[in-house]
Write an enzyme that holds these catalytic residues in place. Sequence first.
Site, mmCIF file in Angstrom:
data_model
loop_
_atom_site.group_PDB
_atom_site.id
_atom_site.type_symbol
_atom_site.label_atom_id
_atom_site.label_comp_id
_atom_site.label_asym_id
_atom_site.label_seq_id
_atom_site.Cartn_x
_atom_site.Cartn_y
_atom_site.Cartn_z
ATOM 1 N N GLU A 198 41.127 30.319 34.397
ATOM 2 C CA GLU A 198 40.658 31.584 33.820
ATOM 3 C C GLU A 198 40.058 31.331 32.445
ATOM 4 O O GLU A 198 40.485 30.418 31.717
ATOM 5 C CB GLU A 198 41.847 32.553 33.699
ATOM 6 C CG GLU A 198 41.493 33.858 32.991
ATOM 7 C CD GLU A 198 42.585 34.917 33.085
ATOM 8 O OE1 GLU A 198 43.689 34.603 33.575
ATOM 9 O OE2 GLU A 198 42.310 36.052 32.664
ATOM 10 N N ASN B 196 42.937 38.559 34.360
ATOM 11 C CA ASN B 196 42.596 39.783 33.646
ATOM 12 C C ASN B 196 41.210 39.705 33.024
ATOM 13 O O ASN B 196 40.528 40.721 32.887
ATOM 14 C CB ASN B 196 43.634 40.044 32.553
ATOM 15 C CG ASN B 196 45.027 40.281 33.116
ATOM 16 O OD1 ASN B 196 45.183 40.542 34.305
ATOM 17 N ND2 ASN B 196 46.035 40.193 32.272
ATOM 18 N N GLU C 246 44.585 41.970 40.095
ATOM 19 C CA GLU C 246 45.740 42.781 39.663
ATOM 20 C C GLU C 246 45.335 44.222 39.344
ATOM 21 O O GLU C 246 45.689 44.755 38.278
ATOM 22 C CB GLU C 246 46.445 42.126 38.468
ATOM 23 C CG GLU C 246 47.106 40.830 38.828
ATOM 24 C CD GLU C 246 48.018 40.252 37.749
ATOM 25 O OE1 GLU C 246 48.047 40.764 36.622
ATOM 26 O OE2 GLU C 246 48.715 39.255 38.050
ATOM 27 N N TYR D 169 55.221 35.464 38.267
ATOM 28 C CA TYR D 169 55.598 34.504 37.219
ATOM 29 C C TYR D 169 57.092 34.653 36.974
ATOM 30 O O TYR D 169 57.619 35.773 37.029
ATOM 31 C CB TYR D 169 54.827 34.779 35.929
ATOM 32 C CG TYR D 169 53.332 34.566 36.052
ATOM 33 C CD1 TYR D 169 52.788 33.308 35.858
ATOM 34 C CD2 TYR D 169 52.476 35.613 36.385
ATOM 35 C CE1 TYR D 169 51.418 33.092 35.969
ATOM 36 C CE2 TYR D 169 51.103 35.410 36.508
ATOM 37 C CZ TYR D 169 50.587 34.145 36.294
ATOM 38 O OH TYR D 169 49.236 33.940 36.421
ATOM 39 N N GLU E 105 48.340 33.554 42.229
ATOM 40 C CA GLU E 105 48.861 33.220 40.899
ATOM 41 C C GLU E 105 50.359 33.037 41.053
ATOM 42 O O GLU E 105 51.063 33.986 41.446
ATOM 43 C CB GLU E 105 48.564 34.314 39.869
ATOM 44 C CG GLU E 105 47.123 34.348 39.417
ATOM 45 C CD GLU E 105 46.859 35.368 38.316
ATOM 46 O OE1 GLU E 105 47.738 35.574 37.463
ATOM 47 O OE2 GLU E 105 45.761 35.952 38.334
ATOM 48 N N GLN F 72 48.147 28.105 35.452
ATOM 49 C CA GLN F 72 46.758 27.749 35.614
ATOM 50 C C GLN F 72 46.611 26.230 35.521
ATOM 51 O O GLN F 72 47.557 25.556 35.140
ATOM 52 C CB GLN F 72 45.936 28.448 34.559
ATOM 53 C CG GLN F 72 46.044 29.967 34.657
ATOM 54 C CD GLN F 72 45.040 30.693 33.781
ATOM 55 O OE1 GLN F 72 44.086 30.144 33.276
ATOM 56 N NE2 GLN F 72 45.289 31.988 33.593
HETATM 57 O O1 AHR Z 1 47.385 33.896 34.476
HETATM 58 C C1 AHR Z 1 47.495 34.737 33.380
HETATM 59 C C2 AHR Z 1 47.366 36.199 33.742
HETATM 60 O O2 AHR Z 1 48.467 36.614 34.496
HETATM 61 C C3 AHR Z 1 46.189 36.570 34.585
HETATM 62 O O3 AHR Z 1 45.053 36.796 33.841
HETATM 63 C C4 AHR Z 1 46.637 37.832 35.260
HETATM 64 O O4 AHR Z 1 46.059 37.992 36.525
HETATM 65 C C5 AHR Z 1 48.144 37.712 35.314
HETATM 66 O O5 AHR Z 1 48.771 38.843 34.872
#
Ligand code: AHR
Length: 497
Positions: free
Chosen positions: A29, A74, A175, A246, A295, A348
């Site tokens: 990203e 994002n 998202e 996450y 993700e 990432q």
């Molecule tokens: O990976 C970081 C962020 O986490 C991304 O931009 C978003 O999609 C998620 O909330």
Amino acid sequence: MSPLSAQVYLDTHRTVGAISPLLFGGFAEHMGRCIYEGIYDPASPHADEDGLRTDVMAALRELGYTVIRYPGGNFLSGYNWLDGVGPKEQRPRRRELAWFSIETNQFGTDEFMTFCRKVGAAPMLGVNLGTGTIDSAAALVEYCNAPTGTYYADLRAANGRAEPHNVKYWCLGNEMDGPWQIGHLDMHEYASKAREAAKLMRWHDPTIETVLCGSSNDRMATFPEWDRVALETCWEHVNYLSIHMYVSNHHDQDTPSYLALARRFEDFVDTMAATLRYVKAKNRSQHDVYLSWDEWQVWHPGETSGRWTEAPHLAEVGYNLEDALVVAQWLNVFLRKCDVVKVACMAQIVNIISWLHTTREGLLKHTSYYPFMLVSNHARGNSLDVLVKAPRYETKQFGAMPLLDVAASHDPETGKQSVFIVNRSQTESVATELVWQDAAPARVTAIHQIAGTDVKAENTFEQPERIVPAQLAGGPIVDHRYTLVLPPLSFTTVAAA
Ligand code: AHR
């Protein structure tokens, strides 16, 4: 004291399904130093003629990434892809609102295609459904995939790319269920916009595969209703439903539960799989939609505001042994659920929330780099439905959990098998007997093991090899059985043929 004991029963006829190569994907990203100073850094001594970091690309190839999702995240929801193509000196500098950073646009779609080709990964592009229109989404498909002779394809050619990029995988926004998203929509608004975008995009190129935004995580208030509504509206126009997650042990400091997170990952997949089955039945469809877990990662708290600077240091935190063991289990879950999870992208690939960390001259591989490398290099063919008998331990979040987390693969073409085992115990070794219930391989050909005694041990630039895999000797498989003692806090990959 003799170690605890466990048995892992394997049968090559008892399969979950074929392992999709796309399970070993990454995500890049325009955030922090992922693109700038991560993969693209013309000022680095490691840069090639395109400004791409050769040391980073070598690591990405070692990890075996098959697909890379781009450009967000994002960031995507405020991005005009036209800013990132054409002569670099004419590209605008912008304030970007996802991470409050300055975006120079020196890296864009065409540079990303070059990067993917050099890394050997397929590109997965997102279209902006936040501030973007369905028209701009369709135009990007034309730009990337149409033969020359019309406006956007000719623009590509004028930018030095006469041949189409032939991008197969396309994300319909990012998202969009999250109030934090630029241009966030409610579920009905998003579903309609995604359906119309997908229609136009597929009219440009019917061979593309599209990914619908599902729930941003399993704690969203709209989960799983968002998914049901979006799927019911878009079912025939999409191939995958995206999910994200996450995790971190930072706040709880509850290592027993943290090391059992595979349970939460599996529950998330199971709920989504049930939603997919429900919508398929309700829509009376013959079409199938799968999951794209595009993700996933351990994310410890860190800075996320760029304070209007270029390539700020955002979300750059270390990863320790317990994080690596969670990553190993996440990969095991992808294998155990490979009948429904077909795409997965680690978020990432460098610097941001990443197990690769650059300085201008150097590159650090954090602990969790290694389980990904081992699984992506060994898991081939079919995932086996493994039967595990293991002692249990108590966790606050999940109750009693088995000490071992196991997945296995068998490649019918080569006969190679691999078993992936996490020992979650913080104190106990487990003597683990692998038992082949049908024809057994002749030998264990290689064993790779990540282990340690300190869950918080990290690799650093000063001590880059505190947690790295050790290679252990294999041996013959006798009477369909092979026993190995798994140390506490370990991840072991057993290869057999
Ligand atoms: O990976 C970081 C962020 O986490 C991304 O931009 C978003 O999609 C998620 O909330």
